[in-house]
Structure formats: structure tokens, C-alpha cells
Design a protein around this motif. Structure first.
Motif, short mmCIF file in Angstrom:
data_model
loop_
_atom_site.label_atom_id
_atom_site.label_comp_id
_atom_site.label_asym_id
_atom_site.label_seq_id
_atom_site.Cartn_x
_atom_site.Cartn_y
_atom_site.Cartn_z
N ALA A 134 -10.05 33.76 13.48
CA ALA A 134 -9.82 33.94 12.10
C ALA A 134 -8.79 34.88 12.02
CB ALA A 134 -10.84 34.13 11.20
N MET A 135 -9.22 36.28 12.53
CA MET A 135 -8.17 37.50 12.63
C MET A 135 -6.89 37.15 13.36
SD MET A 135 -9.00 41.11 14.29
CE MET A 135 -10.73 41.44 13.17
N ALA A 136 -6.79 36.30 14.14
CA ALA A 136 -5.47 35.97 14.97
C ALA A 136 -4.70 35.26 13.99
CB ALA A 136 -5.70 35.20 16.18
N THR A 137 -5.37 34.48 13.21
CA THR A 137 -4.53 33.61 12.43
C THR A 137 -3.97 34.23 10.94
OG1 THR A 137 -5.74 31.62 12.80
CG2 THR A 137 -4.75 31.56 10.91
N LEU A 138 -4.90 35.24 10.53
CA LEU A 138 -4.43 36.11 9.48
C LEU A 138 -3.58 37.03 9.89
CD1 LEU A 138 -7.97 36.49 7.65
CD2 LEU A 138 -6.25 35.26 7.02
N LYS A 139 -3.74 37.44 11.23
CA LYS A 139 -2.50 38.57 11.47
C LYS A 139 -1.10 37.87 11.46
CE LYS A 139 -3.07 41.48 14.63
NZ LYS A 139 -3.57 42.10 16.00
N GLU A 140 -1.14 36.56 11.78
CA GLU A 140 0.29 35.78 12.03
C GLU A 140 0.67 35.57 10.56
OE1 GLU A 140 0.09 32.21 14.10
OE2 GLU A 140 -0.48 33.06 15.98
N LYS A 141 -0.16 35.47 9.66
CA LYS A 141 0.22 35.23 8.24
C LYS A 141 0.50 36.34 7.51
CE LYS A 141 -1.68 32.84 4.04
NZ LYS A 141 -2.89 32.13 3.54
N MET A 142 -0.13 37.34 7.75
CA MET A 142 0.33 38.63 7.27
C MET A 142 1.53 39.23 7.73
SD MET A 142 -0.80 41.70 5.78
CE MET A 142 -2.56 42.19 5.90
N GLN A 143 1.97 39.08 8.93
CA GLN A 143 3.32 39.41 9.53
C GLN A 143 4.32 38.63 8.99
OE1 GLN A 143 2.39 38.97 13.61
NE2 GLN A 143 2.17 41.10 14.08
N ALA A 144 3.90 37.30 8.62
CA ALA A 144 5.06 36.53 8.00
C ALA A 144 5.35 36.79 6.67
CB ALA A 144 4.59 35.18 7.89
N ILE A 145 4.19 37.03 5.86
CA ILE A 145 4.52 37.85 4.41
C ILE A 145 5.34 39.09 4.49
CG2 ILE A 145 3.17 38.50 2.44
CD1 ILE A 145 1.07 36.49 2.96
N MET A 146 4.97 39.83 5.54
CA MET A 146 5.51 41.28 5.38
C MET A 146 6.88 41.10 5.73
SD MET A 146 3.30 43.27 4.04
CE MET A 146 3.89 44.77 4.25
N GLU A 147 7.29 40.37 6.89
CA GLU A 147 8.60 40.37 7.48
C GLU A 147 9.51 39.52 6.82
OE1 GLU A 147 7.84 39.44 11.61
OE2 GLU A 147 6.53 41.13 11.98
N HIS A 148 8.97 38.33 6.36
CA HIS A 148 9.85 37.29 5.89
C HIS A 148 9.85 37.48 4.32
CE1 HIS A 148 10.27 35.31 9.76
NE2 HIS A 148 9.26 35.31 9.86
N ASP A 149 8.82 37.60 3.61
CA ASP A 149 8.85 37.60 2.27
C ASP A 149 8.82 39.00 1.85
OD1 ASP A 149 8.20 34.92 2.50
OD2 ASP A 149 6.03 35.37 1.91
N LYS A 150 9.05 39.84 2.59
CA LYS A 150 9.22 41.37 2.35
C LYS A 150 8.32 41.88 1.24
CE LYS A 150 13.62 42.07 4.74
NZ LYS A 150 14.79 42.60 4.71
N ALA A 151 7.01 41.62 1.35
CA ALA A 151 6.23 42.06 0.05
C ALA A 151 6.15 43.50 -0.09
CB ALA A 151 4.79 41.57 0.44
N PHE A 152 6.53 44.12 0.90
CA PHE A 152 6.38 45.70 0.93
C PHE A 152 7.57 46.28 0.04
CE2 PHE A 152 9.01 44.48 4.59
CZ PHE A 152 10.40 45.24 4.32
N LEU A 153 8.53 45.53 -0.49
CA LEU A 153 9.46 45.92 -1.35
C LEU A 153 9.14 46.04 -2.45
CD1 LEU A 153 12.61 43.94 -0.16
CD2 LEU A 153 11.97 46.33 0.64
N ASP A 154 7.85 45.74 -2.88
CA ASP A 154 7.15 45.86 -4.32
C ASP A 154 6.63 47.24 -4.37
OD1 ASP A 154 5.90 45.93 -6.75
OD2 ASP A 154 4.43 44.10 -6.30
N GLN A 155 7.13 48.19 -5.25
CA GLN A 155 6.61 49.52 -5.22
C GLN A 155 5.25 49.53 -5.70
OE1 GLN A 155 9.27 51.84 -7.66
NE2 GLN A 155 10.98 51.37 -6.37
N GLU A 156 4.53 48.59 -6.46
CA GLU A 156 3.35 48.74 -6.95
C GLU A 156 2.49 48.17 -6.04
OE1 GLU A 156 2.85 50.49 -9.46
OE2 GLU A 156 4.60 51.11 -9.74
#
Length: 392
Positions: A260-282
Motif C-alpha cells: 500500500a505504501m509503494a502504491t501511495l508513494k507513486e500516486k503522491m509523486q504524480a500529484i506533486m510532479e504532474h499536478d504540481k499541488a505544491f503551487l497552492d500556497q495554502e
């Protein structure tokens, strides 16, 4: 007369702050502000007593004396309860915490018995014991205030360290105003102790004005506070559990399996690298958990166990990487440091500079200059003085 005016003005200002804290028109940190109001009211009573007792013609009646003396025993525990609620999401009053107010209750009981006892009856305590009890009470209030200030400061440091577990931007919720509040109290305590123990003349002379300035300093910062835990009720409960979790027990009983952790890590990296969720200041832990379709608790575990980072470190690592790209991009050369910070997801220049240097060892400007080879040319050599050109 001047001291009476200054102390009365100071006490009135504190009572006004107490009313504003209890009324809490902004609705932020409601329980914490209720306790802050109790602290300020008790402190105001002590200041008013100080003003009135300095001038014998203005001696107050006995019930008022009891009230002001009694309030001293509520000052320190009320301050600590306020800080506890400012730093704990969804906190409720626990039964054992009544013990913080045990000296207050004991003195209240003693005062009521003394106040309403008949003057024809013998004293409640033998003179020697009464004198010893008075001395103990005199010292206990001072010791109590110092001890609870230290507890409050320790709790505040704990909060400033642990908010990185659920926030990517801490400037608005790090309770810096409360730190200034506590330091202003140190100044007030010093003025008070000088009157009682040290007796430095110039400080005693300036003390009434010092109290007034410190109170306005306190008021300025307390009125600027913002809501600390702006989450839904279930998310507040999850944050509280994360903050109070024992790391040892968590290590023994993992929340997620390896798969489960390996699957969630891939999903997390996709959200951060492709969707760039980190650009949301809040961006905060519950928001990212909703995008991941997991609980905040599971996401916190994933970050700690899977990436070895807190939420703050994880998100800002991506922001710093984005800022590096922007700093070297010709398309963004027109932006200053603050513009780059906003584009990368940071909410302030100070946070950007501090975080960038922590990750790279350089300031953003130094990084840009070194990466682009923008080395300032050396100034031209000056001709030697007195040297003449003999050619020709």
C-alpha cells in the motif's frame, strides 16, 4: 497622583482587552481566547489593586481586597490554559486540570471564611501559623507565575516545531504574536519583582509607564491573531491524534503495508510532479489527503515512514526545486525574488529565503548568480601614480 492615573489607565486597558478576548468578534481560537480573557481580567484586578493601594485615601473595601488578592492565584494557570488551547486542536478541558486552580480554590475558601467570620470570634489560625501562611502565599504566587511562564514557553516551542507536520506554510500559524506576548510578560514580571525584591530606584520610577507600554504591546499582538486550526471537525481530530502520537508505538504497529505504501508513494509523486499541488500556497495535510483519498493520519505516516520527511519538508522540497527552475529560466528573468517565491508556491519572501537556504545552502540570489556565472567583472587597474609614458 501621576502613578495612580497610569496604573488606572493600564488596568482599564487590560479589562478592555479581557472583554475583547472573551467576546472574540473574529471568532478565532475561541476557547483559547476565553482563557486569555480570564488571564487578562485577573491581571487587570492585580493592576487595579496596585493603583489603589498605593494611595491610602483610595483604600478599597475589604471584599474588593479579597477579589484582587484572589485574582493573583488565577493569573498563571489561566495563561497556561490559554496557551494549551492555542496550541492543541479540538482540545477539551480535562478533569485533572482543575488541580492547576487548587491554590486559587484554597485561598478563596480561606478568604470567604475570614471575610464572613465574626470579629468577636478568635482568629481562624494561631498568629504564628497565620504569619507563616501569609509568607508562603506571598512567595507561592511569584513561584507560580515563573513556573507557568516556563510551561507556556515550552508549549509554544513544541507548537512551532510540530506545525510542520501538517502545514506547508507556517508564518500565519506559528503564534509568533504569542511569543511577543510572553516576552512582554517577562518585562512586566521584571518590573513587579523589582518593586518587591530589587528596589532599583530608576526602574521603580518608570514602572507605571513601563506597565502601560507593555500592556499596549500585548494588546497589539493579541488582536492580530489568526485561526490556527482551520479544518473540519474530523480533520481537527486527526491532526490532534497526529500531534499526540507516540513515535515508538507507531514504529511497532505500521499503519500501511509495504504494498500500500509503494502504491501511495507513486500516486503522491504524480500529484506533486504532474499536478504540481505544491503551487497552492495554502496547501496543508488535510487538503493533500483529500486529493490522495486517504486519511490525514495515513498520509502523515506515509510521509514519515515512506519519504522520511515531515509534510513541511516534503512540500517545500518541491517548491525549492521549482524555484531553481524559475531562477534560471529566461522567461522569468523579469521577476524579482518575491515574484519567484510566489510563482513557486511560497507565501512570503522571508519564508522563501529561509527555506531555500536550508535546502541548498545558498540564498536564491546567490544560487542564481553562481548558476548563471554572473560574476561581477573586476574593476580596471588604476595607472600607477607618477608614471609617465615615455614612448614616442
Amino acid at each position: 497622583m501621576q502613578d495612580l492615573v497610569l496604573f488606572t489607565l493600564t488596568a482599564g486597558s487590560v479589562f478592555l482587552l479581557a472583554f475583547l478576548s472573551v467576546a472574540n468578534p473574529k471568532g478565532a481560537n475561541d476557547t483559547a481566547n476565553k482563557w486569555l480573557g480570564v488571564f487578562l481580567f485577573s491581571f487587570g484586578c492585580a493592576l487595579l489593586e496596585r493603583a489603589l493601594f498605593s494611595f491610602p485615601p483610595h483604600m478599597p473595601p475589604t471584599p474588593f481586597t479579597v477579589l484582587t488578592e484572589l485574582s493573583r492565584f488565577a493569573i498563571a494557570p489561566a495563561l497556561y490554559m490559554s496557551v494549551l488551547n492555542f496550541t492543541s486542536p479540538g482540545r477539551t478541558f480535562k478533569k485533572g486540570e482543575y488541580l492547576h486552580f487548587l491554590p486559587f480554590l484554597l485561598f478563596a475558601l480561606y478568604s470567604i471564611i475570614t471575610l464572613f467570620s465574626s470579629p468577636r470570634l478568635p482568629p481562624l489560625l494561631p498568629p504564628a501559623l497565620g504569619k507563616a501562611m501569609g509568607a508562603a502565599m506571598f512567595l507561592s504566587v511569584k513561584i507560580q507565575i515563573v513556573a507557568y511562564w516556563l510551561l507556556s514557553q515550552s508549549r509554544l516551542v513544541w507548537h512551532q516545531r510540530n506545525i510542520r507536520m501538517f502545514a506547508s506554510t507556517t508564518a500565519a500559524i506559528n503564534l509568533r504574536w504569542l511569543q511577543y506576548f510572553l516576552w512582554a510578560l517577562v518585562f512586566i514580571i521584571f518590573l513587579w519583582f523589582n518593586e518587591l525584591f530589587f528596589g532599583i530606584t530608576i526602574i521603580k520610577t518608570l514602572a507605571p509607564f513601563g506597565y502601560l507600554v507593555a500592556v499596549y504591546f500585548i494588546g497589539y499582538f493579541s488582536l492580530r491573531q489568526q485561526e490556527i486550526f482551520r479544518f473540519e471537525r474530523q480533520e481537527v481530530e486527526a491532526i490532534r491524534e497526529i500531534l499526540e502520537e507516540d513515535p515508538v508505538s507507531t514504529a511497532k504497529t505500521p499503519r500501511l503495508s509495504g504494498e500500500a505504501m509503494a502504491t501511495l508513494k507513486e500516486k503522491m509523486q504524480a500529484i506533486m510532479e504532474h499536478d504540481k499541488a505544491f503551487l497552492d500556497q495554502e496547501l496543508d495535510l488535510p487538503q493533500l489527503a483529500r486529493r490522495m483519498h486517504v486519511s490525514p493520519h495515513d498520509l502523515s505516516y506515509l510521509l514519515n515512514a515512506g519519504f522520511g520527511e515531515s509534510f513541511f519538508q516534503f512540500v517545500n522540497r518541491y517548491r525549492v526545486a521549482e524555484a531553481k527552475i524559475l531562477l534560471l529560466s529566461p522567461k522569468h528573468r523579469h521577476l524579482n525574488v518575491l515574484g519567484i517565491a510566489y510563482e513557486a508556491g511560497f507565501s512570503s519572501k522571508t519564508t522563501f529565503n529561509t527555506t531555500f537556504k536550508k535546502f541548498t545552502g545558498q540564498s536564491p540570489t546567490q544560487f542564481q548568480r553562481n548558476a548563471l556565472g554572473e560574476v561581477q567583472p573586476a574593476p580596471p587597474a588604476r595607472p600607477e601614480e607618477g608614471r609617465m609614458d615615455t614612448r614616442g
